[in-house]
Design a protein around this motif. Structure first.
Motif, PDB file in Angstrom:
ATOM      1  N   ASN A 170       0.831  -1.200   0.000  1.00 58.65           N
ATOM      2  CA  ASN A 170       0.000   0.000   0.000  1.00 58.65           C
ATOM      3  C   ASN A 170       0.869   1.255   0.000  1.00 58.65           C
ATOM      4  N   PRO A 171       0.542   2.197  -0.880  1.00 57.21           N
ATOM      5  CA  PRO A 171       1.314   3.443  -0.924  1.00 57.21           C
ATOM      6  C   PRO A 171       0.848   4.411   0.169  1.00 57.21           C
ATOM      7  N   LYS A 172       1.632   5.439   0.400  1.00 58.96           N
ATOM      8  CA  LYS A 172       1.230   6.492   1.318  1.00 58.96           C
ATOM      9  C   LYS A 172      -0.021   7.147   0.727  1.00 58.96           C
ATOM     10  N   ASN A 173      -1.020   7.401   1.525  1.00 57.56           N
ATOM     11  CA  ASN A 173      -2.271   8.063   1.137  1.00 57.56           C
ATOM     12  C   ASN A 173      -3.159   7.223   0.224  1.00 57.56           C
ATOM     13  N   GLY A 174      -3.020   5.891   0.309  1.00 57.75           N
ATOM     14  CA  GLY A 174      -3.874   5.040  -0.509  1.00 57.75           C
ATOM     15  C   GLY A 174      -3.756   3.580  -0.121  1.00 57.75           C
ATOM     16  N   PHE A 175      -4.512   2.744  -0.828  1.00 59.07           N
ATOM     17  CA  PHE A 175      -4.470   1.307  -0.590  1.00 59.07           C
ATOM     18  C   PHE A 175      -4.850   0.564  -1.870  1.00 59.07           C
ATOM     19  N   TRP A 176      -4.469  -0.700  -1.914  1.00 59.71           N
ATOM     20  CA  TRP A 176      -4.803  -1.550  -3.064  1.00 59.71           C
ATOM     21  C   TRP A 176      -6.061  -2.340  -2.768  1.00 59.71           C
ATOM     22  N   TYR A 177      -6.974  -2.341  -3.715  1.00 55.56           N
ATOM     23  CA  TYR A 177      -8.220  -3.094  -3.638  1.00 55.56           C
ATOM     24  C   TYR A 177      -8.058  -4.278  -4.581  1.00 55.56           C
ATOM     25  N   ARG A 191      -6.700   2.695  -4.803  1.00 54.03           N
ATOM     26  CA  ARG A 191      -7.655   3.681  -4.299  1.00 54.03           C
ATOM     27  C   ARG A 191      -6.859   4.700  -3.488  1.00 54.03           C
ATOM     28  N   CYS A 192      -7.029   5.967  -3.812  1.00 53.05           N
ATOM     29  CA  CYS A 192      -6.321   7.035  -3.109  1.00 53.05           C
ATOM     30  C   CYS A 192      -7.279   7.782  -2.197  1.00 53.05           C
ATOM     31  N   GLU A 193      -6.734   8.322  -1.111  1.00 53.91           N
ATOM     32  CA  GLU A 193      -7.530   9.108  -0.181  1.00 53.91           C
ATOM     33  C   GLU A 193      -7.971  10.401  -0.853  1.00 53.91           C
ATOM     34  N   LYS A 194      -8.975  11.054  -0.241  1.00 57.51           N
ATOM     35  CA  LYS A 194      -9.482  12.324  -0.772  1.00 57.51           C
ATOM     36  C   LYS A 194      -8.341  13.330  -0.866  1.00 57.51           C
ATOM     37  N   GLY A 195      -8.266  14.018  -2.004  1.00 57.20           N
ATOM     38  CA  GLY A 195      -7.211  14.997  -2.225  1.00 57.20           C
ATOM     39  C   GLY A 195      -5.992  14.417  -2.928  1.00 57.20           C
ATOM     40  N   TYR A 196      -6.054  13.114  -3.224  1.00 58.21           N
ATOM     41  CA  TYR A 196      -4.954  12.429  -3.916  1.00 58.21           C
ATOM     42  C   TYR A 196      -5.509  11.677  -5.113  1.00 58.21           C
ATOM     43  N   GLU A 197      -4.638  11.412  -6.083  1.00 53.73           N
ATOM     44  CA  GLU A 197      -5.029  10.671  -7.282  1.00 53.73           C
ATOM     45  C   GLU A 197      -3.886   9.758  -7.702  1.00 53.73           C
ATOM     46  N   PRO A 198      -4.186   8.666  -8.427  1.00 55.34           N
ATOM     47  CA  PRO A 198      -3.119   7.777  -8.898  1.00 55.34           C
ATOM     48  C   PRO A 198      -2.176   8.503  -9.859  1.00 55.34           C
ATOM     49  N   SER A 199      -0.903   8.168  -9.782  1.00 56.73           N
ATOM     50  CA  SER A 199       0.107   8.819 -10.629  1.00 56.73           C
ATOM     51  C   SER A 199       0.065   8.319 -12.070  1.00 56.73           C
ATOM     52  N   HIS A 248       1.956  -2.724 -15.726  1.00 51.96           N
ATOM     53  CA  HIS A 248       2.249  -1.290 -15.783  1.00 51.96           C
ATOM     54  C   HIS A 248       3.179  -0.947 -14.628  1.00 51.96           C
ATOM     55  N   GLU A 249       3.790   0.205 -14.721  1.00 57.69           N
ATOM     56  CA  GLU A 249       4.584   0.712 -13.606  1.00 57.69           C
ATOM     57  C   GLU A 249       3.655   0.875 -12.402  1.00 57.69           C
ATOM     58  N   ILE A 250       4.126   0.523 -11.221  1.00 58.56           N
ATOM     59  CA  ILE A 250       3.287   0.614 -10.020  1.00 58.56           C
ATOM     60  C   ILE A 250       3.073   2.091  -9.681  1.00 58.56           C
ATOM     61  N   PRO A 251       1.806   2.526  -9.649  1.00 52.05           N
ATOM     62  CA  PRO A 251       1.530   3.932  -9.355  1.00 52.05           C
ATOM     63  C   PRO A 251       1.580   4.226  -7.858  1.00 52.05           C
ATOM     64  N   HIS A 252       1.608   5.493  -7.537  1.00 54.48           N
ATOM     65  CA  HIS A 252       1.499   5.933  -6.142  1.00 54.48           C
ATOM     66  C   HIS A 252       0.396   6.992  -6.094  1.00 54.48           C
ATOM     67  N   CYS A 253       0.034   7.419  -4.899  1.00 51.34           N
ATOM     68  CA  CYS A 253      -0.990   8.452  -4.754  1.00 51.34           C
ATOM     69  C   CYS A 253      -0.299   9.806  -4.651  1.00 51.34           C
ATOM     70  N   LYS A 254      -0.618  10.695  -5.581  1.00 51.73           N
ATOM     71  CA  LYS A 254      -0.011  12.024  -5.600  1.00 51.73           C
ATOM     72  C   LYS A 254      -1.092  13.057  -5.319  1.00 51.73           C
ATOM     73  N   ASN A 255      -0.665  14.241  -4.956  1.00 53.57           N
ATOM     74  CA  ASN A 255      -1.634  15.319  -4.722  1.00 53.57           C
ATOM     75  C   ASN A 255      -2.477  15.510  -5.970  1.00 53.57           C
ATOM     76  N   ALA A 256      -3.781  15.593  -5.769  1.00 55.72           N
ATOM     77  CA  ALA A 256      -4.686  15.799  -6.900  1.00 55.72           C
ATOM     78  C   ALA A 256      -4.519  17.229  -7.401  1.00 55.72           C
ATOM     79  N   THR A 257      -4.547  17.391  -8.708  1.00 55.46           N
ATOM     80  CA  THR A 257      -4.437  18.708  -9.303  1.00 55.46           C
ATOM     81  C   THR A 257      -5.797  19.138  -9.802  1.00 55.46           C
ATOM     82  N   TRP A 258      -6.021  20.425  -9.920  1.00 53.36           N
ATOM     83  CA  TRP A 258      -7.317  20.905 -10.397  1.00 53.36           C
ATOM     84  C   TRP A 258      -7.445  20.729 -11.897  1.00 53.36           C
ATOM     85  N   ILE A 259      -6.309  20.558 -12.580  1.00 55.59           N
ATOM     86  CA  ILE A 259      -6.344  20.296 -14.020  1.00 55.59           C
ATOM     87  C   ILE A 259      -5.277  19.247 -14.333  1.00 55.59           C
ATOM     88  N   SER A 260      -5.637  18.277 -15.123  1.00 52.89           N
ATOM     89  CA  SER A 260      -4.712  17.177 -15.391  1.00 52.89           C
ATOM     90  C   SER A 260      -3.755  17.501 -16.539  1.00 52.89           C
TER      91      SER A 260
END
Length: 156
Positions: free
Chosen positions: A12-19, A30-38, A52-64
């Motif tokens: 499990n990454p920081k600010n998220g977990f694997w389902y 699954r990332c916590e609120k305010g975070y999104e997969p990289s 695929h490369e293993i993603p982590h949870c990064k700060n969510a941006t207002w525009i991708s």
């Protein structure tokens, strides 16, 4: 039914977990609120390696980044593509080019306000800002649609 097997999914990454979806053989980040997969957040183990490369949870941006790329492609199409396409078709600053597609399409009955007249005006004066905005928007939407269609990320 969803079961979790210890050690199947990545740590499990920081600010998220694997389902884990055992019956489908995949892991979904699954990332916590305010975070999104990289990057691609649905993984499968194929021949002992993740697809695929293993993603982590990064700060969510207002525009991708995808939205920014879409806007850039649309803008480039409007600024560069419209004038280039008009010139290639024979709508030049000096008028309709002899032997061109525009010359072939031109008739004695070409009416003021028709698409042909508008194309000739754009060839002589340059495309209007509204035309460039329309072309840019449509090109951007098409870019976004096609990039999503050909993405190698698995949907949930």
């Amino acid at each position: 039914m969803v079961l979790t097997l210890p050690g199947f999914c990545p740590e499990n990454p920081k600010n998220g977990f694997w389902y884990e979806e055992k019956e489908k053989g995949r892991c979904i980040l699954r990332c916590e609120k305010g975070y999104e997969p990289s990057n691609c957040h649905v993984l499968r183990l194929v021949k002992g390696k993740w697809n695929h490369e293993i993603p982590h949870c990064k700060n969510a941006t207002w525009i991708s980044a995808k939205s920014i790329l879409t806007a850039e492609v649309g803008s480039a199409a409007a600024v560069v593509g419209v004038p280039a396409a008009l010139t290639a078709a024979g709508f030049t600053s000096a008028g309709v080019a002899a032997g061109s597609l525009a010359a072939w399409l031109q008739t004695p009955f070409t009416a003021a306000g028709s698409w042909f007249a508008a194309s000739q005006s754009a060839g002589v004066l340059g495309a209007a800002a509204s035309t460039k905005l329309g072309v840019g928007t449509l090109t951007g939407l098409a870019t976004r649609f096609l990039s999503s269609k050909f993405s190698n990320c698995e949907k949930e």
